[in-house]
Design an enzyme around this catalytic site. Structure first.
Site, PDB file in Angstrom:
ATOM      1  N   GLN A   1      38.535  32.780  59.694  1.00  0.00           N
ATOM      2  CA  GLN A   1      37.802  34.044  59.873  1.00  0.00           C
ATOM      3  C   GLN A   1      37.328  34.598  58.534  1.00  0.00           C
ATOM      4  O   GLN A   1      36.219  35.106  58.418  1.00  0.00           O
ATOM      5  CB  GLN A   1      38.690  35.088  60.574  1.00  0.00           C
ATOM      6  CG  GLN A   1      39.111  34.722  61.987  1.00  0.00           C
ATOM      7  CD  GLN A   1      37.951  34.681  62.973  1.00  0.00           C
ATOM      8  OE1 GLN A   1      36.903  35.283  62.751  1.00  0.00           O
ATOM      9  NE2 GLN A   1      38.129  33.966  64.073  1.00  0.00           N
TER      10      GLN A   1
ATOM     11  N   LYS B   1      32.030  28.895  62.944  1.00  0.00           N
ATOM     12  CA  LYS B   1      32.139  30.356  62.796  1.00  0.00           C
ATOM     13  C   LYS B   1      31.258  30.832  61.639  1.00  0.00           C
ATOM     14  O   LYS B   1      30.954  32.009  61.517  1.00  0.00           O
ATOM     15  CB  LYS B   1      33.590  30.739  62.533  1.00  0.00           C
ATOM     16  CG  LYS B   1      34.524  30.423  63.707  1.00  0.00           C
ATOM     17  CD  LYS B   1      35.905  30.909  63.442  1.00  0.00           C
ATOM     18  CE  LYS B   1      36.947  30.272  64.334  1.00  0.00           C
ATOM     19  NZ  LYS B   1      36.913  30.708  65.728  1.00  0.00           N
TER      20      LYS B   1
ATOM     21  N   CYS C   1      44.566  33.163  71.181  1.00  0.00           N
ATOM     22  CA  CYS C   1      45.309  32.050  70.551  1.00  0.00           C
ATOM     23  C   CYS C   1      46.316  32.562  69.533  1.00  0.00           C
ATOM     24  O   CYS C   1      46.541  31.922  68.499  1.00  0.00           O
ATOM     25  CB  CYS C   1      44.370  31.041  69.894  1.00  0.00           C
ATOM     26  SG  CYS C   1      43.196  30.321  71.014  1.00  0.00           S
TER      27      CYS C   1
ATOM     28  N   ASP D   1      44.568  29.800  55.820  1.00  0.00           N
ATOM     29  CA  ASP D   1      43.705  29.597  56.974  1.00  0.00           C
ATOM     30  C   ASP D   1      42.515  30.550  56.793  1.00  0.00           C
ATOM     31  O   ASP D   1      42.639  31.758  57.015  1.00  0.00           O
ATOM     32  CB  ASP D   1      44.495  29.906  58.253  1.00  0.00           C
ATOM     33  CG  ASP D   1      43.616  29.915  59.493  1.00  0.00           C
ATOM     34  OD1 ASP D   1      42.379  29.811  59.362  1.00  0.00           O
ATOM     35  OD2 ASP D   1      44.167  30.046  60.603  1.00  0.00           O
TER      36      ASP D   1
ATOM     37  N   HIS E   1      47.117  32.499  64.093  1.00  0.00           N
ATOM     38  CA  HIS E   1      46.461  31.772  65.193  1.00  0.00           C
ATOM     39  C   HIS E   1      47.305  30.534  65.474  1.00  0.00           C
ATOM     40  O   HIS E   1      47.949  29.995  64.568  1.00  0.00           O
ATOM     41  CB  HIS E   1      45.062  31.375  64.695  1.00  0.00           C
ATOM     42  CG  HIS E   1      44.161  30.773  65.717  1.00  0.00           C
ATOM     43  ND1 HIS E   1      44.288  29.474  66.143  1.00  0.00           N
ATOM     44  CD2 HIS E   1      43.089  31.281  66.385  1.00  0.00           C
ATOM     45  CE1 HIS E   1      43.347  29.209  67.023  1.00  0.00           C
ATOM     46  NE2 HIS E   1      42.602  30.288  67.199  1.00  0.00           N
TER      47      HIS E   1
HETATM   48  C1  LIG Z   1      42.309  32.592  62.234  1.00  0.00           C
HETATM   49  C2  LIG Z   1      41.913  31.315  62.916  1.00  0.00           C
HETATM   50  N1  LIG Z   1      42.479  30.166  62.535  1.00  0.00           N
HETATM   51  C3  LIG Z   1      42.152  28.995  63.088  1.00  0.00           C
HETATM   52  C4  LIG Z   1      41.223  28.908  64.095  1.00  0.00           C
HETATM   53  C5  LIG Z   1      40.909  27.576  64.688  1.00  0.00           C
HETATM   54  O1  LIG Z   1      39.594  27.215  64.424  1.00  0.00           O
HETATM   55  P1  LIG Z   1      38.949  25.955  65.157  1.00  0.00           P
HETATM   56  O2  LIG Z   1      39.107  26.209  66.637  1.00  0.00           O
HETATM   57  O3  LIG Z   1      37.532  25.968  64.725  1.00  0.00           O
HETATM   58  O4  LIG Z   1      39.706  24.756  64.714  1.00  0.00           O
HETATM   59  C6  LIG Z   1      40.603  30.077  64.532  1.00  0.00           C
HETATM   60  C7  LIG Z   1      39.629  30.047  65.649  1.00  0.00           C
HETATM   61  O5  LIG Z   1      39.414  30.998  66.325  1.00  0.00           O
HETATM   62  C8  LIG Z   1      40.957  31.310  63.931  1.00  0.00           C
HETATM   63  O6  LIG Z   1      40.387  32.464  64.314  1.00  0.00           O
END
Ligand SMILES: Cc1ncc(COP(=O)(O)O)c(C=O)c1O
Length: 401
Positions: free
Chosen positions: A200, A223, A359, A197, A120
């Site tokens: 998810q 989430k 993203c 990270d 992401h």
């Molecule tokens: C795998 C992953 N990493 C990071 C993020 C970023 O999360 P946030 O927008 O809550 O900072 C997301 C959000 O969709 C994600 O799916």
């Protein structure tokens, strides 16, 4: 099989969407919230708001106690060794930016940061920008055919110049678990720091940061059936001690004059200013709610629903699934159909799915796709939601062909 969710009634948002004729299949973007979390959020304000960590008065003490109780719940949820290893941030993105700034001093020109080809933007851009600032090399670990980071290739790319590994636990596009533990072992054998990270991954099942062995783990509350505006960074005690402070202001300082200042260690040293008090407290309520559910029943429901989703998509002509999704979501394209057009038609029929690059533009570019449709599930979704998706999909495809 009806695949009813026994937890659906706990989520007023999903019931409200039902009444609006909306089928919500976008929980990987943000999840609906349980009543227990809404009660907590309102309860904090309704019983008298107060700032944390700074007031001697009773409302301030009460807010601080609730805030810190939430930190303890998070630490327990992730099996961190101590609540002092949990830093509250605004979300995964901020946690990863915190790391890219807080660790900057540890890198020298020519050092390498290893990420993967499915990250992401939140776990790509902070490292990319750090690499540009410091003359570092960003090494991208390739994927195998199923969409998992290829361990054999990773073993050749992670080497003595690797100073940091940052990878997703569960892909937000492909829905497959990554071999994070093995990658961490490869990186640690080279003395590199490791970042997971968990945005998810944290939502599905329980994860133990000590068993995972990572130095840092980032995730978002929204989430995980919690409020938005808050997330967290787990850092192993020794790893947190390597971070330089990055945001400055109230409550993160021990002592200041006009010439210098001394800062608090983690966690408070990395929580400058007034935090998202109500959201942190309400995240604790979401975790209490989740901890009270039968984990095996939730996992069983999610697995059965996911199997139905994959079977339904695979049964439709022209629908092409990406990778080999293992949990909670599936991305697909339809030959000859633009995903934005399809998402629009689905939306007109009350089906809320996500379309686009999710993203993760470099991943989509490498697949030669402008976008996909992503269907993602929460524990409140049921078999009827999927039936509605399938019938709307059939109607849309008939129109588009
Ligand atoms: C795998 C992953 N990493 C990071 C993020 C970023 O999360 P946030 O927008 O809550 O900072 C997301 C959000 O969709 C994600 O799916």
């Amino acid at each position: 099989m009806p695949l009813n969710s026994p937890w659906r009634a706990d989520f007023p948002g999903i019931l409200a969407l039902d009444n609006q004729g909306q089928t919500y299949l976008d929980s990987a973007a943000t999840a609906q919230k349980p009543q227990a979390m809404l009660d907590s959020l309102l309860g904090y304000y309704a019983s008298g708001a107060a700032n944390v960590h700074r007031a001697q008065h009773l409302p301030g003490e009460r807010a601080t106690r609730a805030f810190e109780a939430s930190r303890t719940k998070v630490a327990q949820w992730l099996n961190a060794a101590s609540s002092e290893e949990i830093v509250f941030t605004h979300g995964t993105s901020e946690a990863l930016n915190l790391l890219a700034y807080g660790l900057e001093h540890r890198f020298a020109a020519g050092d390498e940061i290893a990420i993967s080809a499915l990250e992401h933007h939140a776990n790509l851009l902070p490292w990319q920008q750090l690499a540009l600032r410091r003359g570092l090399k960003l090494v991208v670990l390739p994927l195998d055919r199923d969409g998992r980071i290829d361990l054999a290739q990773a073993a050749t790319l992670i080497g003595p110049r690797t100073r940091l590994l940052a990878v997703s636990q569960l892909s937000n596009v492909l829905g497959c678990w990554q071999p994070v533990r093995e990658l961490i072992a490869l990186a640690q054998a080279q003395g590199a720091l490791t970042v997971v990270d968990g945005a998810q991954g944290v939502v599905h099942g329980r994860h133990d940061v000590q068993a995972l062995g990572c130095d840092f783990y980032a995730c978002s509350s929204h989430k995980l059936y919690g409020p938005d505006g808050v997330g967290l960074l787990y850092g192993h005690r020794e790893a947190l001690a390597q971070l330089r402070h990055w945001q400055f202001g109230g409550e993160m300082v021990l002592e200041a004059d006009y010439r210098h200042a001394r800062f608090r260690p983690a966690p408070l040293g990395f929580e400058a200013g007034t935090p998202a008090i109500s959201s942190v407290i309400a995240l604790g309520a979401s975790l209490t709610y989740l901890a009270g559910l039968d984990g095996a029943a939730v996992a069983g429901h999610e697995a059965a629903l996911h199997a139905k989703l994959l079977a339904g998509l695979n049964a439709r002509e022209g629908v092409r699934l990406l990778g080999a999704p293992q949990v909670a979501l599936a991305s697909f394209v339809v030959d000859g159909v633009h995903s934005a057009d399809l998402a629009h038609l689905l939306s007109e029929q009350g089906i809320a799915v996500r379309a686009g690059h999710h993203c993760a533009m470099p991943l989509l570019k490498s697949l030669g796709l402008p976008g996909t449709i992503r269907v993602s599930l929460g524990l409140y979704n049921d078999g009827e939601d999927l039936e509605r998706l399938f019938s709307a999909l059939d109607k849309s495809l008939e129109l588009l062909r």
